[in-house]
Design a protein around this motif. Structure first.
Motif, short mmCIF file in Angstrom:
data_model
loop_
_atom_site.label_atom_id
_atom_site.label_comp_id
_atom_site.label_asym_id
_atom_site.label_seq_id
_atom_site.Cartn_x
_atom_site.Cartn_y
_atom_site.Cartn_z
N LEU A 80 0.86 -1.20 0.00
CA LEU A 80 0.00 0.00 0.00
C LEU A 80 0.88 1.23 0.00
O LEU A 80 1.76 1.38 0.86
N LYS A 81 0.69 2.09 -0.98
CA LYS A 81 1.44 3.35 -1.03
C LYS A 81 0.42 4.46 -1.27
O LYS A 81 -0.73 4.16 -1.65
N PRO A 82 0.78 5.71 -1.03
CA PRO A 82 -0.23 6.77 -1.13
C PRO A 82 -1.00 6.72 -2.45
O PRO A 82 -2.22 6.95 -2.47
N GLU A 83 -0.31 6.38 -3.55
CA GLU A 83 -0.96 6.42 -4.88
C GLU A 83 -2.00 5.31 -5.08
O GLU A 83 -2.86 5.44 -5.95
N ASN A 84 -1.90 4.18 -4.34
CA ASN A 84 -2.87 3.09 -4.59
C ASN A 84 -3.77 2.81 -3.38
O ASN A 84 -4.55 1.87 -3.38
N ARG A 85 -3.63 3.65 -2.34
CA ARG A 85 -4.34 3.39 -1.09
C ARG A 85 -5.87 3.34 -1.31
O ARG A 85 -6.53 2.40 -0.88
N ASP A 86 -6.39 4.30 -2.04
CA ASP A 86 -7.84 4.36 -2.25
C ASP A 86 -8.32 3.14 -3.03
O ASP A 86 -9.36 2.55 -2.73
N PHE A 87 -7.53 2.74 -4.05
CA PHE A 87 -7.91 1.58 -4.86
C PHE A 87 -8.03 0.33 -3.98
O PHE A 87 -9.05 -0.36 -3.99
N TYR A 88 -6.99 0.05 -3.19
CA TYR A 88 -7.01 -1.19 -2.39
C TYR A 88 -8.03 -1.12 -1.26
O TYR A 88 -8.67 -2.12 -0.95
N ARG A 89 -8.16 0.06 -0.65
CA ARG A 89 -9.14 0.16 0.46
C ARG A 89 -10.55 -0.08 -0.04
O ARG A 89 -11.39 -0.62 0.67
N GLY A 90 -10.79 0.30 -1.31
CA GLY A 90 -12.14 0.14 -1.86
C GLY A 90 -12.38 -1.25 -2.45
O GLY A 90 -13.50 -1.57 -2.83
N LEU A 133 0.36 -12.57 8.23
CA LEU A 133 0.11 -11.40 9.09
C LEU A 133 -1.24 -10.75 8.79
O LEU A 133 -1.59 -9.72 9.39
N GLY A 134 -1.99 -11.31 7.84
CA GLY A 134 -3.40 -10.96 7.67
C GLY A 134 -3.70 -9.64 6.97
O GLY A 134 -4.82 -9.13 7.06
N ARG A 135 -2.72 -9.06 6.26
CA ARG A 135 -2.96 -7.77 5.62
C ARG A 135 -1.85 -7.47 4.62
O ARG A 135 -0.85 -8.20 4.55
N MET A 136 -2.04 -6.38 3.85
CA MET A 136 -0.98 -5.89 2.98
C MET A 136 0.06 -5.15 3.82
O MET A 136 -0.25 -4.64 4.89
N GLY A 137 1.28 -5.05 3.27
CA GLY A 137 2.29 -4.21 3.91
C GLY A 137 2.14 -2.78 3.43
O GLY A 137 1.40 -2.50 2.48
N THR A 138 2.84 -1.87 4.07
CA THR A 138 2.78 -0.46 3.67
C THR A 138 4.16 0.02 3.20
O THR A 138 5.19 -0.56 3.57
N ALA A 139 4.13 1.10 2.42
CA ALA A 139 5.39 1.68 1.94
C ALA A 139 6.27 2.09 3.12
O ALA A 139 7.49 1.97 3.06
N GLN A 140 5.65 2.53 4.20
CA GLN A 140 6.43 2.94 5.39
C GLN A 140 7.15 1.72 6.00
O GLN A 140 8.30 1.82 6.43
N GLU A 141 6.47 0.56 5.99
CA GLU A 141 7.12 -0.64 6.55
C GLU A 141 8.30 -1.08 5.68
O GLU A 141 9.31 -1.55 6.20
#
Ligand SMILES: NC(=O)c1ccc[n+]([C@@H]2O[C@H](COP(=O)([O-])OP(=O)(O)OC[C@H]3O[C@@H](n4cnc5c(N)ncnc54)[C@H](OP(=O)(O)O)[C@@H]3O)[C@@H](O)[C@H]2O)c1
Length: 247
Positions: free
Chosen positions: A174-184, A198-206
């Motif tokens: 998940l990165k700022p540019e695709n966050r809305d797409f994946y959340r939806g 771990l039950g979820r996607m990772g984030t760009a920050q991780e």
């Protein structure tokens, strides 16, 4: 007062690279980023943008020289650039952007690292270096597999100069540019919940935190290694994945 680290992020203008640039700037690094297009929105203070097309290899040494002239000797180099399918041959584009450019960047900068402090290179690859991800083409797979071996090669060749070279291999992030797409996308979220240990996607920050770890003093005796940042999904047998999805 110790001198500031100077970190160069190739592909640091958007996506994960931009998140990493912000992370390192916040940690007190002087940060330079290279991309083709002007970053939008503008980069935060302390991050210097240099425009270059990595496939125009004859111009690269000049831009890299400018980065060092303005920002000073390098502490860390991170290569995150990614070829985006455009008109033309994706195979040649993947090889030129991921492999040829990375080789030229490393060889142009190997003598430009600071005498003291961090001396490290992190290349960002993908699980597609060793698994087949059918949403990506053959060029992406081959280029990422080659990148992993390039890191191992330079880990040995540059080891005597005390330059460490490692790889970070993310799963889908998940990165700022695709966050809305994946959340939806409820069905995709369900898939990640069921299949990733771990039950979820990772984030760009991780991913940025792991790149920072491998590039920094906490990993001072680690070189030539690939660290997967995928929540453990690579450990799950294909049949188990199929059962988890069916259940
Ligand atoms: N996103 C994921 O879920 C994921 C998963 C696994 C691995 N990865 C890997 O992680 C890295 C970052 O991915 P991302 O999704 O954050 O990438 P991204 O958002 O597409 O950003 C790519 C960066 O590379 C630059 N770039 C691309 N071609 C270039 C060229 N010819 N010359 C100069 N700069 C160039 C782009 O700037 P310009 O467009 O302005 O040139 C941009 O700064 C990639 O190596 C990717 O393969 C990503």
């Amino acid at each position: 007062m110790p001198k500031k680290n100077h970190s160069l992020i190739i592909g640091g203008t958007r996506g994960m690279g931009r998140v990493l640039a912000g992370h390192l700037a916040k940690a007190g690094h002087r940060v330079s980023v290279i991309g083709r297009r002007e970053p939008s929105p503008k980069l935060p203070r302390g991050i210097h943008f240099f425009s270059a097309d990595l496939t125009q290899t004859d111009k690269l040494p000049e831009v890299l020289g400018e980065v060092v002239r303005i920002g000073g000797s390098l502490s860390r180099l991170v290569c995150l650039q990614r070829f985006k399918v455009a008109p033309g041959d994706a195979w040649l584009g993947e090889v030129a952007t991921t492999l040829t450019a990375t080789k030229i960047v490393i060889e142009s900068l190997a003598e430009k690292f600071a005498a003291h402090g961090d001396r490290s290179i992190v290349l960002v690859s993908s699980v597609a270096a060793h698994l087949v991800a059918s949403e990506q083409g053959p060029g992406y797979h081959v280029a990422k597999a080659g990148l992993n071996q390039l890191a191992r090669y330079y880990a040995v060749i540059l080891g005597p100069k005390n330059i460490r070279v490692n790889v970070v291999s993310p799963g889908t992030v998940l990165k700022p540019e695709n966050r809305d797409f994946y959340r939806g996308a409820e069905s995709l979220q369900t898939m990640f919940r069921k299949t990733v240990p771990l039950g979820r996607m990772g984030t760009a920050q991780e991913v940025a935190s792991v790149i920072d770890f491998l590039g920094g003093p906490a990993a001072s005796f680690v070189t030539g290694q690939t660290l997967l940042v995928d929540g453990g999904v690579n450990l799950v047998a294909p049949e188990t994945l199929a059962r988890l999805l069916a259940g």
